[in-house]
Design an enzyme around this catalytic site. Structure first.
Site, short mmCIF file in Angstrom:
data_model
loop_
_atom_site.label_atom_id
_atom_site.label_comp_id
_atom_site.label_asym_id
_atom_site.label_seq_id
_atom_site.Cartn_x
_atom_site.Cartn_y
_atom_site.Cartn_z
CG ASP A 8 -0.43 0.22 2.52
OD1 ASP A 8 0.81 0.41 2.62
OD2 ASP A 8 -1.19 0.23 3.51
CB CYS A 65 0.52 -2.52 4.80
SG CYS A 65 0.28 -3.59 6.23
CB THR A 67 1.65 -2.72 11.06
OG1 THR A 67 0.42 -3.06 10.40
CG2 THR A 67 1.52 -1.35 11.72
CG HIS A 98 7.34 -25.91 12.27
ND1 HIS A 98 7.37 -25.85 13.64
CD2 HIS A 98 8.49 -26.53 11.89
CE1 HIS A 98 8.49 -26.41 14.09
NE2 HIS A 98 9.20 -26.81 13.04
CG HIS A 134 5.27 -29.47 11.15
ND1 HIS A 134 4.98 -28.91 12.38
CD2 HIS A 134 6.60 -29.79 11.19
CE1 HIS A 134 6.06 -28.90 13.13
NE2 HIS A 134 7.05 -29.43 12.43
C1 RB5 Z 1 -1.99 2.75 6.27
O1 RB5 Z 1 -1.82 4.00 6.83
C2 RB5 Z 1 -1.81 1.68 7.32
O2 RB5 Z 1 -2.96 1.55 8.07
C3 RB5 Z 1 -1.47 0.38 6.65
O3 RB5 Z 1 -0.30 0.54 5.91
C4 RB5 Z 1 -1.22 -0.81 7.53
O4 RB5 Z 1 -0.25 -0.57 8.49
C5 RB5 Z 1 -2.41 -1.47 8.08
O5 RB5 Z 1 -2.32 -2.50 8.77
#
Ligand code: RB5
Length: 147
Positions: A8, A65, A67, A98, A134
């Site tokens: 993203d 993304c 996180t 696994h 597994h």
């Molecule tokens: C976008 O700002 C952010 O929410 C996205 O990149 C991500 O971290 C969502 O889990």
């Protein structure tokens, strides 16, 4: 090996670095991610990468993304996908050995470029162990999916 990659708006630069690294290593990379300057919704990009994997066009997928979390939540809703959100090497290795994970997720706001590239190398270079215990547990995940 053909690998699908998506991101993203939080991760175009890291996606570009990972893609360049994989191409340098000789992998074919299918990029369905968001370009620099664009904005997009991570579930759409997760769906696009997962479709490449479940259709068999790509063997593995990578989703980045901010996180890695949103991507992993979305990817794990897709039948046939086992997405691992990792920021450490042990988890990345075990997700393949696994869990036979077929998508790796991480966050551009969590890991730097060097760690991201090492995570990706570990993920693509580690095979599923094939161990019966597994496989049995993976089959149980699939059964949950089909419930
Ligand atoms: C976008 O700002 C952010 O929410 C996205 O990149 C991500 O971290 C969502 O889990």
């Amino acid at each position: 090996m053909k690998i699908a990659i998506g991101n993203d708006h939080a991760a175009p630069a890291l996606k570009a670095a990972v893609k360049a690294h994989l191409e340098e290593r000789g992998f074919e990379v299918v990029d369905v991610g968001c370009a620099e300057g664009e904005r997009c919704d991570y579930p759409e990009k997760a769906a696009a990468v997962c479709e490449k994997v479940t259709s068999g066009e790509c063997e593995l997928g990578i989703l980045i993304c901010g996180t890695g979390l949103g991507m992993s939540y979305a990817a794990n809703k897709v039948k046939g996908i086992r997405a691992a959100c990792c920021s450490d090497y042990f988890s990345a290795r075990l997700s393949r050995e696994h869990n036979d994970a077929n998508v790796l997720c991480f966050g551009a706001r969590v890991v730097g470029e060097g760690t991201a590239i090492d995570l990706v190398d570990i993920f693509v270079d580690t095979p599923f162990s094939g161990d019966e215990r597994h496989q049995r547990r993976i089959d149980m995940i699939t059964a949950l999916e089909n419930r």
